[in-house]
Design a protein around this motif. Structure first.
Motif, PDB file in Angstrom:
ATOM      1  N   ILE A   1       0.851  -1.183   0.000  1.00 30.62           N
ATOM      2  CA  ILE A   1       0.000   0.000   0.000  1.00 30.62           C
ATOM      3  C   ILE A   1       0.892   1.240   0.000  1.00 30.62           C
ATOM      4  CG2 ILE A   1      -1.828   1.233   1.242  1.00 30.62           C
ATOM      5  CD1 ILE A   1      -2.438  -1.567   2.562  1.00 30.62           C
ATOM      6  N   ASN A   2       0.744   2.054  -0.999  1.00 29.26           N
ATOM      7  CA  ASN A   2       1.589   3.238  -1.153  1.00 29.26           C
ATOM      8  C   ASN A   2       3.070   2.918  -0.952  1.00 29.26           C
ATOM      9  OD1 ASN A   2      -0.608   4.783  -1.757  1.00 29.26           O
ATOM     10  ND2 ASN A   2      -0.841   5.640   0.301  1.00 29.26           N
ATOM     11  N   GLY A   3       3.482   1.826  -1.563  1.00 28.64           N
ATOM     12  CA  GLY A   3       4.898   1.485  -1.542  1.00 28.64           C
ATOM     13  C   GLY A   3       5.392   0.804  -0.290  1.00 28.64           C
ATOM     14  N   ARG A   4       4.482   0.427   0.610  1.00 29.33           N
ATOM     15  CA  ARG A   4       4.921  -0.273   1.822  1.00 29.33           C
ATOM     16  C   ARG A   4       4.110  -1.533   2.065  1.00 29.33           C
ATOM     17  NH1 ARG A   4       6.000   3.256   7.092  1.00 29.33           N
ATOM     18  NH2 ARG A   4       6.537   1.164   7.795  1.00 29.33           N
ATOM     19  N   ALA A   5       4.810  -2.562   2.525  1.00 30.40           N
ATOM     20  CA  ALA A   5       4.129  -3.813   2.849  1.00 30.40           C
ATOM     21  C   ALA A   5       3.168  -3.571   4.007  1.00 30.40           C
ATOM     22  CB  ALA A   5       5.145  -4.883   3.218  1.00 30.40           C
ATOM     23  N   HIS A   6       1.928  -3.979   3.864  1.00 28.95           N
ATOM     24  CA  HIS A   6       0.881  -3.811   4.882  1.00 28.95           C
ATOM     25  C   HIS A   6       0.590  -2.336   5.204  1.00 28.95           C
ATOM     26  CE1 HIS A   6       0.533  -8.069   5.730  1.00 28.95           C
ATOM     27  NE2 HIS A   6       1.732  -8.178   6.246  1.00 28.95           N
ATOM     28  N   GLY A   7       1.005  -1.420   4.343  1.00 31.10           N
ATOM     29  CA  GLY A   7       0.576  -0.030   4.536  1.00 31.10           C
ATOM     30  C   GLY A   7       1.493   0.830   5.366  1.00 31.10           C
ATOM     31  N   PRO A   8       1.003   2.006   5.743  1.00 31.21           N
ATOM     32  CA  PRO A   8       1.869   3.058   6.295  1.00 31.21           C
ATOM     33  C   PRO A   8       2.398   2.821   7.714  1.00 31.21           C
ATOM     34  CG  PRO A   8      -0.422   3.776   6.311  1.00 31.21           C
ATOM     35  CD  PRO A   8      -0.382   2.476   5.588  1.00 31.21           C
ATOM     36  N   HIS A   9       1.875   1.867   8.444  1.00 31.02           N
ATOM     37  CA  HIS A   9       2.341   1.675   9.820  1.00 31.02           C
ATOM     38  C   HIS A   9       3.313   0.507   9.924  1.00 31.02           C
ATOM     39  CE1 HIS A   9      -0.611   4.548  11.077  1.00 31.02           C
ATOM     40  NE2 HIS A   9      -1.581   3.841  10.547  1.00 31.02           N
ATOM     41  N   GLN A  10       4.097   0.534  10.981  1.00 27.81           N
ATOM     42  CA  GLN A  10       4.995  -0.593  11.229  1.00 27.81           C
ATOM     43  C   GLN A  10       4.250  -1.696  11.976  1.00 27.81           C
ATOM     44  OE1 GLN A  10       8.472   0.619  13.344  1.00 27.81           O
ATOM     45  NE2 GLN A  10       9.042   2.165  11.848  1.00 27.81           N
ATOM     46  N   HIS A  11       4.703  -2.922  11.747  1.00 29.90           N
ATOM     47  CA  HIS A  11       4.311  -4.053  12.588  1.00 29.90           C
ATOM     48  C   HIS A  11       2.817  -4.333  12.632  1.00 29.90           C
ATOM     49  CE1 HIS A  11       8.420  -3.719  13.640  1.00 29.90           C
ATOM     50  NE2 HIS A  11       8.282  -2.715  14.475  1.00 29.90           N
TER      51      HIS A  11
ATOM     52  N   THR B   1      19.585  -5.041   5.056  1.00 34.70           N
ATOM     53  CA  THR B   1      19.050  -3.681   5.000  1.00 34.70           C
ATOM     54  C   THR B   1      18.061  -3.448   6.135  1.00 34.70           C
ATOM     55  OG1 THR B   1      17.119  -4.249   3.677  1.00 34.70           O
ATOM     56  CG2 THR B   1      19.154  -3.717   2.474  1.00 34.70           C
ATOM     57  N   ALA B   2      17.557  -4.533   6.718  1.00 35.32           N
ATOM     58  CA  ALA B   2      16.599  -4.474   7.830  1.00 35.32           C
ATOM     59  C   ALA B   2      15.231  -3.934   7.417  1.00 35.32           C
ATOM     60  CB  ALA B   2      17.141  -3.668   9.010  1.00 35.32           C
ATOM     61  N   ALA B   3      14.974  -3.871   6.124  1.00 35.63           N
ATOM     62  CA  ALA B   3      13.636  -3.456   5.670  1.00 35.63           C
ATOM     63  C   ALA B   3      12.571  -4.424   6.183  1.00 35.63           C
ATOM     64  CB  ALA B   3      13.599  -3.395   4.153  1.00 35.63           C
ATOM     65  N   CYS B   4      12.955  -5.697   6.321  1.00 41.53           N
ATOM     66  CA  CYS B   4      11.991  -6.716   6.754  1.00 41.53           C
ATOM     67  C   CYS B   4      11.498  -6.455   8.174  1.00 41.53           C
ATOM     68  CB  CYS B   4      12.604  -8.107   6.646  1.00 41.53           C
ATOM     69  SG  CYS B   4      14.210  -8.265   7.463  1.00 41.53           S
ATOM     70  N   GLU B   5      12.431  -6.166   9.079  1.00 41.02           N
ATOM     71  CA  GLU B   5      12.021  -6.063  10.484  1.00 41.02           C
ATOM     72  C   GLU B   5      11.136  -4.844  10.722  1.00 41.02           C
ATOM     73  OE1 GLU B   5      15.179  -5.818  13.404  1.00 41.02           O
ATOM     74  OE2 GLU B   5      15.359  -3.676  13.142  1.00 41.02           O
ATOM     75  N   VAL B   6      11.238  -3.859   9.827  1.00 44.45           N
ATOM     76  CA  VAL B   6      10.384  -2.682   9.970  1.00 44.45           C
ATOM     77  C   VAL B   6       8.915  -3.058   9.756  1.00 44.45           C
ATOM     78  CG1 VAL B   6       9.842  -0.412   9.011  1.00 44.45           C
ATOM     79  CG2 VAL B   6      12.226  -1.149   9.216  1.00 44.45           C
ATOM     80  N   GLU B   7       8.678  -3.968   8.812  1.00 39.14           N
ATOM     81  CA  GLU B   7       7.291  -4.290   8.456  1.00 39.14           C
ATOM     82  C   GLU B   7       6.735  -5.494   9.200  1.00 39.14           C
ATOM     83  OE1 GLU B   7       6.057  -2.021   7.137  1.00 39.14           O
ATOM     84  OE2 GLU B   7       7.179  -1.173   5.461  1.00 39.14           O
ATOM     85  N   CYS B   8       7.602  -6.366   9.701  1.00 35.78           N
ATOM     86  CA  CYS B   8       7.133  -7.646  10.242  1.00 35.78           C
ATOM     87  C   CYS B   8       6.027  -7.455  11.277  1.00 35.78           C
ATOM     88  CB  CYS B   8       8.289  -8.407  10.877  1.00 35.78           C
ATOM     89  SG  CYS B   8       7.734  -9.929  11.667  1.00 35.78           S
TER      90      CYS B   8
END
Lengths: 247, 636
Positions: A70-80, A217-224
């Motif tokens: 969503i808008n370039g982020r996995a699961h949208g604008p919020h983390q976790h 890059t730790a991009a994963c842990e931001v969204e998990c």
């Protein structure tokens, strides 16, 4: 509230996809993001169009079935959080919201926003279990496990298998997913007898499935949504060296 | 056909052993000649599929989700009960059996319920062996907490994600057997009908949800593990894909349906906030260990929770049920909430909720302890509502949750169709008229891991020498063409209303007339209304897209068509039962204090319904209480 959805439409894997724009009104801030898609789908039916295919099941963040970009982020604008836990109050009236499926070679598109994540199942099949048959268990207290180990195992066992880590990663790496399962089982005494074969087989399968390599890059842990730390990947790598040396 | 529950001989505590000692066995060389279909991959389905495969049978396991790991067992939060007596607080198999029987208001079989308690301890051993990270004490021993309707601590848990951890363990074991090529997993496949040959279950017809292809699958036995049907209410704590289609199709083929109206309304879900809402999120019952439930004493009190002084708060569960307090069983806690809300004391946006308050627990134990116990639930609450429950109370509301009712099964978990089994939530077995918290994960796991793999052999032994029909048998062709016709028919209506629109209408009728409290006039009216919904559905539903492609709208329509018919049976059942028991509360039958008034003289039986060309015929399985004398179920 009103928003403009730009949503990826694709009939099936063999044809080209494209973005289609939908102006949607009649939404409320309390609606979840998926309820807004439900609402859009109902209006599509009424104008004789096919609904947008997207996946979800539990709608409370635990089954892992939902998940879109969503808008370039996995699961949208919020983390976790998962997509089903996102609410329209996170957007403003009049916003344009771009919705795409997970993009990864290992996750081929089935239709519209639905991808095939069976590669994850095949990684699990390569040893993410304890080889003990039903009916053979000793008394539970025969295996004391310290609170610390148990909690650490639980931290990574919490993975919901949604694939956001892969989608968020520029290399489409499945390292976070794979490491979470390995570290869950390999640090428990029950998992020790098979620790090396489990690790080597699962990592080999991960590579066979064409996931990319991890470059931290730790991009994963931001969204998990399960808040699994990138430390889990470092731990897997340490275990990998051990398995190669002693396995 | 007479109802034979096949309860084994002997004393209560010997029955299961006696059964195992005398049932037919199949030698390992012969097991690999037999094929079993398992529909569903939750704790019952995955547990059964993996265990049957370990025993040597060939298994095909189906789920409608994209992966077996997503089955709705994953969403159970609070825990799983077992009579381990690790806490040294007076627990035992007998006490757990009694609690469960009483919790169900004496509407389940003694022998089944006893077996549930008896097998609970080895189940914990099993899950520990499989690597489930249950909560532990510092010394390394397992930790327990308490759930509604009991006075001991026998609930094992893994944070607020117990169901997830157990189902992932089952999925692991299933994955192991997939790798061993003993299980073929058919994800994204929905079973749309059962095939009977000479009266025996011999296979299924399924739709590949990714392509729309209709396929035939042949087996020597079929096991349904399809979960609960509370999505008939639309707004429920269930996953949006949960459905009753496979059991309903089985029912229409001759499988009896038991106690369809026994559905549990969970007291602690998040309240509905908008009409577009697709589901209600559950907040685990475990929160009631430390949270206190209250409403303002003053009607229509507009003040914020924090502005209402202690003496103006009504802790109504503690007031009405002093010995169980906030841990009163679910049916009772839900009704008590409804009573306060209806009396004008509800809180929250739509005044449809009550407070669940952790203020005192945080003062007593500290925020860290509460965070450790329920951290993920507080996080989930904040994600959905935007409210920090460490600082203000949660607002919670009753929501449709579990279905105690389901396909009638005997002691072997076989339905009234030979070779067709029902395990887990989709059967009616151990919970009676109300299920106790943390008994759901228990029952579904025990059915799948321990019971079915020890009973299915008793039937299959007789099938070894039988003829094995192929998928080209005329009966398979016939049922397949019926499935195709049904899909064609639903697509051809092409009316003016969406599937969800019909589902909202059905849900509203069911929630008003067949949920927490029911009465004769309301139920009679509901049956007429639902029949009208059915007629209107087949005249005016609109599904776009084709049969031969992924079509999520078509999937919903097929499920709803079955829910509508099931809803009629649920109301019929609730209407027939002129008593109140457990979750079934008929307003005409209550004590002066508003408690359920059971009638054992006339209703000490399970209502078992036979499908009869659109109508339903009642059979009664009388419950004999040999070891426990049914008493008034009091939690005061």
């Amino acid at each position: 509230m009103n928003v403009i959805f730009k949503i990826w439409r694709q009939e099936h894997a063999a044809v080209e996809g494209y973005f289609k724009t939908y102006e949607v009104d009649g939404l409320t801030e309390d609606m979840s993001f998926l309820e807004a898609l439900d609402h859009l789908n109902e209006t599509l039916v009424l104008i004789n169009e096919k609904v947008i295919a997207f996946e979800s099941d539990c709608r409370e963040g635990i089954c892992g079935q939902c998940g879109v970009f969503i808008n370039g982020r996995a699961h949208g604008p919020h983390q976790h959080i998962t997509t089903c836990q996102l609410h329209m109050r996170s957007f403003k009236d009049g916003d344009t919201i771009v919705v795409e499926p997970w993009r990864a070679e290992a996750f081929p598109i089935v239709k519209d926003l639905v991808v095939d994540r069976s590669a994850f199942d095949r990684i699990i099949q390569q040893g993410a279990y304890i080889t003990a048959k039903t009916g053979t268990a000793p008394e539970a207290y025969a295996i004391p496990i310290s609170k610390e180990i148990s909690e650490r195992a639980m931290d990574v066992a919490a993975c919901i298998g949604c694939g956001a880590c892969v989608a968020a990663c520029k290399n489409a790496s499945a390292a976070l997913f794979t490491s979470a399962k390995i570290n869950h089982l390999n640090q428990l005494p029950q998992g020790r007898p098979e620790e090396h074969s489990r690790l080597l087989d699962m990592v080999a399968q991960m590579e066979l499935e064409n996931f990319g390599s991890c470059t931290f890059t730790a991009a994963c842990e931001v969204e998990c949504p399960a808040e699994i730390s990138i430390n889990s990947i470092a731990e897997m790598n340490a275990r990998y060296i051990k398995a190669k040396l002693f396995g | 056909m007479t109802l034979d529950a096949k309860i084994p001989e002997g004393k209560l505590e010997d029955k299961w052993k006696n059964y195992q000692a005398t049932s037919n066995l199949i030698n390992p060389a012969n097991r690999k000649k037999l094929n079993i279909i398992v529909v569903g991959s939750g704790l019952a389905g995955a547990g059964a599929a993996a265990t049957l495969a370990e025993l040597g049978y060939n298994v095909q396991c189906f789920c409608y989700q994209d992966s077996a790991r997503r089955a709705h067992s994953v969403a159970a939060q609070g825990g799983i009960n077992a009579a381990k007596n690790y806490q040294h607080d007076g627990d035992s198999v007998w006490r757990m059996f009694y609690d469960t029987l009483k919790g169900g208001d004496f509407r389940s079989r003694e022998a089944n319920t006893y077996r549930l308690a008896e097998l609970s301890a080895p189940l914990i051993d099993h899950f520990v062996q499989q690597g489930v990270p249950f909560a532990r004490e510092y010394g390394g021993v397992l930790e327990n907490r308490s759930f509604g309707g009991v006075q001991v601590k026998r609930t094992f848990y893994a944070r607020g994600q117990t169901g997830q951890q157990l189902v992932l363990a089952a999925y692991s074991q299933l994955s192991k057997m997939i790798r061993a090529k003993k299980v073929e997993m058919l994800a994204r496949h929905e079973v749309l009908d059962i095939v009977l040959i000479e009266g025996k279950a011999k296979g299924v017809i399924a739709r590949d949800l990714a392509t729309g292809e209709i396929k035939r699958f042949v087996a020597d036995a079929v096991v349904l593990a399809t979960g609960g049907y509370s999505r008939v209410f639309r707004l429920s704590t269930l996953a949006v894909g949960c459905n009753g289609s496979a059991i309903w199709k089985a029912h229409k083929k001759g499988a009896y349906f038991a106690a369809p109206s026994f559905t549990q309304i969970h007291p602690t879900a998040l309240p509905q906030t908008s009409k577009a809402q697709s589901k209600l999120t559950l907040m685990s019952e475990s929160l009631r260990n430390d949270g206190r439930i209250w409403v303002p004493k003053r009607k229509d009190d507009g003040r914020k929770a924090k502005d209402i002084p202690e003496e103006e708060r009504d802790y109504y569960l503690e007031r009405r049920y002093p010995s169980f307090g906030n841990l009163a069983p679910r049916d009772i806690a839900s009704r008590a909430a409804k009573e306060r809300i209806d009396a004008g004391h509800g809180v929250g946006q739509l005044k449809n909720a009550v407070y669940l308050d952790f203020k005192h627990a945080i003062e007593r134990l500290g925020k860290d302890t509460i965070e450790e116990r329920y951290g993920n639930l507080f996080n989930m609450y904040e994600k959905i509502t935007g409210i920090d429950a460490y600082h203000e109370p949660m607002t919670i509301s009753p929501a449709a949750h579990f279905s105690m009712g389901g396909l009638w099964v005997d002691y072997e978990l076989m339905t009234s169709i030979p070779g067709l089994y029902a395990i887990g939530e989709c059967n009616y077995s151990d919970h009676g008229a109300n299920r106790l918290g943390a008994n759901s994960l228990l029952q579904t796991s025990i059915d799948g891991y321990f019971i079915l793999p020890n009973t299915i052999n008793n039937y299959l032994a007789g099938e070894l020498g039988a003829k094995h029909p192929g998928a080209d048998h005329p009966e398979f062709m016939k049922v397949e063409s019926e499935v195709r016709d049904l899909i064609k028919k639903i697509l051809e209506v092409y009316g003016h209303r969406t599937v969800d629109d019909f589902h909202r209408e059905l849900g509203k009728v069911m929630w008003h007339e067949c949920a927490m409290s029911r009465n004769k006039a309301g139920l009679e009216k509901a049956i007429v209304q639902i029949k009208n919904i059915k007629t209107e559905f087949w005249k005016n539903v609109k599904v776009t897209g084709q049969a031969n492609e992924m079509n999520t709208e078509l999937e919903k329509a097929l499920r709803l068509a079955d829910f509508i018919e099931l809803a009629i049976l649920m109301c019929t059942d609730a209407l027939q039962r002129d008593e109140s028991c457990g979750a079934h509360f008929r307003e005409e039958y209550q004590t002066n204090e508003g408690e359920a008034l059971r009638n054992d003289d006339d209703f000490a039986y399970v209502s078992v319904w036979e499908y009869n060309k659109g109508d339903f015929k009642l059979h009664k399985e009388f419950l004999e209480f040999e070891y426990v004398q049914p008493t008034v179920r009091s939690y005061k």
